[in-house]
Design an enzyme around this catalytic site. Structure first.
Site, PDB file in Angstrom:
ATOM      1  N   ALA A  38       6.965  -4.514  -7.104  1.00 48.30           N
ATOM      2  CA  ALA A  38       7.099  -5.543  -6.346  1.00 48.30           C
ATOM      3  C   ALA A  38       6.148  -6.213  -5.653  1.00 48.30           C
ATOM      4  O   ALA A  38       5.465  -5.282  -5.004  1.00 48.30           O
ATOM      5  CB  ALA A  38       8.704  -5.627  -5.547  1.00 48.30           C
ATOM      6  N   GLU A  80      10.525  -0.259 -13.246  1.00 42.63           N
ATOM      7  CA  GLU A  80      11.880  -0.894 -13.488  1.00 42.63           C
ATOM      8  C   GLU A  80      11.988  -1.854 -14.451  1.00 42.63           C
ATOM      9  O   GLU A  80      12.641  -1.939 -15.481  1.00 42.63           O
ATOM     10  CB  GLU A  80      12.361  -1.123 -12.217  1.00 42.63           C
TER      11      GLU A  80
HETATM   12  N1  CO8 Z   1       1.996  -5.721  -3.986  1.00 41.23           N
HETATM   13  C1  CO8 Z   1       1.355  -6.665  -3.392  1.00 41.23           C
HETATM   14  N2  CO8 Z   1      -0.265  -6.294  -3.760  1.00 41.23           N
HETATM   15  C2  CO8 Z   1      -0.415  -5.076  -4.674  1.00 41.23           C
HETATM   16  C3  CO8 Z   1       0.397  -4.390  -4.895  1.00 41.23           C
HETATM   17  C4  CO8 Z   1       1.904  -4.761  -4.803  1.00 41.23           C
HETATM   18  N3  CO8 Z   1       2.887  -3.884  -5.153  1.00 41.23           N
HETATM   19  N4  CO8 Z   1      -0.178  -3.262  -5.634  1.00 41.23           N
HETATM   20  C5  CO8 Z   1      -1.574  -3.761  -5.548  1.00 41.23           C
HETATM   21  N5  CO8 Z   1      -1.873  -4.959  -4.750  1.00 41.23           N
HETATM   22  C6  CO8 Z   1      -3.134  -5.357  -4.306  1.00 41.23           C
HETATM   23  C7  CO8 Z   1      -3.673  -4.789  -3.348  1.00 41.23           C
HETATM   24  O1  CO8 Z   1      -2.961  -5.037  -2.065  1.00 41.23           O
HETATM   25  C8  CO8 Z   1      -5.115  -5.190  -3.443  1.00 41.23           C
HETATM   26  O2  CO8 Z   1      -5.303  -6.652  -3.079  1.00 41.23           O
HETATM   27  P1  CO8 Z   1      -6.570  -6.801  -2.080  1.00 41.23           P
HETATM   28  O3  CO8 Z   1      -7.692  -6.857  -2.990  1.00 41.23           O
HETATM   29  O4  CO8 Z   1      -6.355  -8.247  -1.507  1.00 41.23           O
HETATM   30  O5  CO8 Z   1      -6.613  -5.944  -0.957  1.00 41.23           O
HETATM   31  C9  CO8 Z   1      -5.125  -5.291  -5.010  1.00 41.23           C
HETATM   32  O6  CO8 Z   1      -3.812  -5.373  -5.414  1.00 41.23           O
HETATM   33  C10 CO8 Z   1      -6.039  -4.003  -5.632  1.00 41.23           C
HETATM   34  O7  CO8 Z   1      -5.122  -2.997  -5.333  1.00 41.23           O
HETATM   35  P2  CO8 Z   1      -5.884  -1.608  -4.911  1.00 41.23           P
HETATM   36  O8  CO8 Z   1      -7.255  -2.021  -4.299  1.00 41.23           O
HETATM   37  O9  CO8 Z   1      -4.954  -0.830  -4.099  1.00 41.23           O
HETATM   38  O10 CO8 Z   1      -6.131  -1.115  -6.523  1.00 41.23           O
HETATM   39  P3  CO8 Z   1      -6.299   0.537  -6.844  1.00 41.23           P
HETATM   40  O11 CO8 Z   1      -6.646   0.607  -8.202  1.00 41.23           O
HETATM   41  O12 CO8 Z   1      -7.159   1.277  -5.670  1.00 41.23           O
HETATM   42  O13 CO8 Z   1      -4.901   0.988  -6.602  1.00 41.23           O
HETATM   43  C11 CO8 Z   1      -2.223   1.041  -6.786  1.00 41.23           C
HETATM   44  C12 CO8 Z   1      -3.695   0.521  -7.324  1.00 41.23           C
HETATM   45  C13 CO8 Z   1      -2.209   2.548  -7.302  1.00 41.23           C
HETATM   46  C14 CO8 Z   1      -1.332   0.068  -8.048  1.00 41.23           C
HETATM   47  C15 CO8 Z   1      -2.100   0.586  -5.656  1.00 41.23           C
HETATM   48  O14 CO8 Z   1      -2.503  -0.580  -5.240  1.00 41.23           O
HETATM   49  C16 CO8 Z   1      -0.674   0.758  -5.024  1.00 41.23           C
HETATM   50  O15 CO8 Z   1      -0.422   2.105  -4.792  1.00 41.23           O
HETATM   51  N6  CO8 Z   1       0.121  -0.318  -5.030  1.00 41.23           N
HETATM   52  C17 CO8 Z   1       1.343  -0.281  -4.514  1.00 41.23           C
HETATM   53  C18 CO8 Z   1       2.383   0.108  -5.591  1.00 41.23           C
HETATM   54  C19 CO8 Z   1       3.628   0.237  -4.981  1.00 41.23           C
HETATM   55  O16 CO8 Z   1       3.910   0.749  -3.931  1.00 41.23           O
HETATM   56  N7  CO8 Z   1       4.665  -0.258  -5.496  1.00 41.23           N
HETATM   57  C20 CO8 Z   1       6.083  -0.474  -5.386  1.00 41.23           C
HETATM   58  C21 CO8 Z   1       6.410  -1.424  -4.611  1.00 41.23           C
HETATM   59  S1  CO8 Z   1       7.965  -1.959  -3.980  1.00 41.23           S
HETATM   60  C22 CO8 Z   1       8.991  -2.338  -5.365  1.00 41.23           C
HETATM   61  O17 CO8 Z   1       8.566  -2.355  -6.313  1.00 41.23           O
HETATM   62  C23 CO8 Z   1      10.442  -2.424  -5.257  1.00 41.23           C
HETATM   63  C24 CO8 Z   1      10.911  -3.198  -6.438  1.00 41.23           C
HETATM   64  C25 CO8 Z   1      12.208  -3.468  -6.123  1.00 41.23           C
HETATM   65  C26 CO8 Z   1      12.528  -4.867  -5.608  1.00 41.23           C
HETATM   66  C27 CO8 Z   1      13.929  -5.417  -5.535  1.00 41.23           C
HETATM   67  C28 CO8 Z   1      14.193  -6.499  -4.411  1.00 41.23           C
HETATM   68  C29 CO8 Z   1      15.601  -6.752  -4.231  1.00 41.23           C
END
Ligand code: CO8
Length: 258
Positions: free
Chosen positions: A66, A112
């Site tokens: 998300a 998911e």
């Molecule tokens: N949301 C928003 N932005 C994101 C997300 C995300 N999930 N993942 C990556 N981005 C963005 C980063 O903020 C970054 O943006 P910017 O360039 O503006 O700084 C860009 O994408 C690139 O990301 P990274 O620089 O971090 O790239 P890396 O290749 O180094 O890392 C990862 C990639 C490992 C995917 C890392 O970005 C990460 O850990 N992301 C978050 C993963 C995470 O925690 N996911 C779970 C989210 S919560 C969820 O999914 C709950 C679902 C249920 C919802 C139901 C609601 C009722």
């Protein structure tokens, strides 16, 4: 003009391909993406020319969950009003087979989303995980339940409680991935499999999906009765007559979904 965040393509006859297209955000699922996914899947369900669907992202990410930035400041009432749960249900309700083609990250809501699909094809470098616990929440798109049903309690607990990512090979070994292929082959293989399914009897294909999913949560006795009714009903279809006649006449069947 910015490119749409979800693209709809037609890579082969009978096959629709939905591509999540937010590369700068690792394909994070914001509300717009989720609404479009629900809308496309609902429309494709009613489209007679579509018999199988492929859902994919790009080479770096299927979906990194998300959109954290979109929900960081939200309160519970706003989360209810956004209706994300209804969109998840619409996505999961597609009666036609959906194949997830995964390269890169399938994390949180991305994992998911993959689990709402019926077949998961992953590239060897794909990474899976339910890292929500690391940002103070829990999987909210079905992860605690679908993952447990897919891989069992002890693996699901470890994945959700530690938030650690795991490899496509591990996902394959624990039964979360249907087929593991070289990264460059993921989309081609998914479309090929979708074509194969699209050539089969559509009513039988949809009955398999319905019975298999409904049966998972029913008693064995009730589930077997569902299966029995479904096969009996299929004997009213032209495709059953065509499929069996073609076998006997040693020719290829032509299925019409009737
Ligand atoms: N949301 C928003 N932005 C994101 C997300 C995300 N999930 N993942 C990556 N981005 C963005 C980063 O903020 C970054 O943006 P910017 O360039 O503006 O700084 C860009 O994408 C690139 O990301 P990274 O620089 O971090 O790239 P890396 O290749 O180094 O890392 C990862 C990639 C490992 C995917 C890392 O970005 C990460 O850990 N992301 C978050 C993963 C995470 O925690 N996911 C779970 C989210 S919560 C969820 O999914 C709950 C679902 C249920 C919802 C139901 C609601 C009722």
């Amino acid at each position: 003009m910015t490119a749409p965040v979800v693209l709809l393509e037609r890579p082969a006859e009978g096959v629709a391909l939905i591509r999540i297209n937010r590369p700068d955000a690792r394909n994070a699922l914001n509300m717009e993406v989720r609404k479009l996914l629900a809308q496309h899947l609902t429309e494709l369900a009613d489209d007679a020319a579509t018999r199988c669907i492929v859902l994919t992202g790009n080479d770096k990410s299927f979906a990194a969950g998300a959109d954290i930035k979109e929900m960081a400041g939200a309160g519970p009432i706003e989360m209810i009003q956004r209706g994300t749960h209804k969109l998840w249900r619409m996505i999961a309700a597609c009666p036609k087979p959906v194949i997830a083609a995964i390269n890169g990250f399938a994390l949180g809501g991305g994992c998911e989303l993959a689990m709402t699909c019926d077949i998961i094809i992953a590239g060897e470098s794909a990474r899976f995980g339910q890292p929500e616990v690391k940002i103070g929440i829990i999987p909210g798109g079905g992860g605690t339940q679908r993952l447990t049903r897919a891989v069992g309690k002890y693996k699901a607990m470890k994945i959700c409680l530690t938030g650690e990512l795991f490899s496509a090979r591990e996902a394959f070994d624990m039964g979360l991935v249907s087929e593991l292929v070289p990264d460059a082959e993921v989309e081609k293989r998914a479309v090929g499999m979708a074509q194969q399914i699209a050539a089969l009897a559509p009513l039988a294909v949809q009955q398999i999906k319905e019975v298999l999913l409904a049966g998972q949560d029913a008693s064995l006795d009730a589930a077997l009765r569902l299966e029995t009714k479904a096969i009996q009903v299929l004997f009213a279809s032209q495709d059953q007559k065509e499929g069996m006649a073609a076998f006997i006449e040693k020719r290829k069947p032509k299925f019409q979904g009737k």
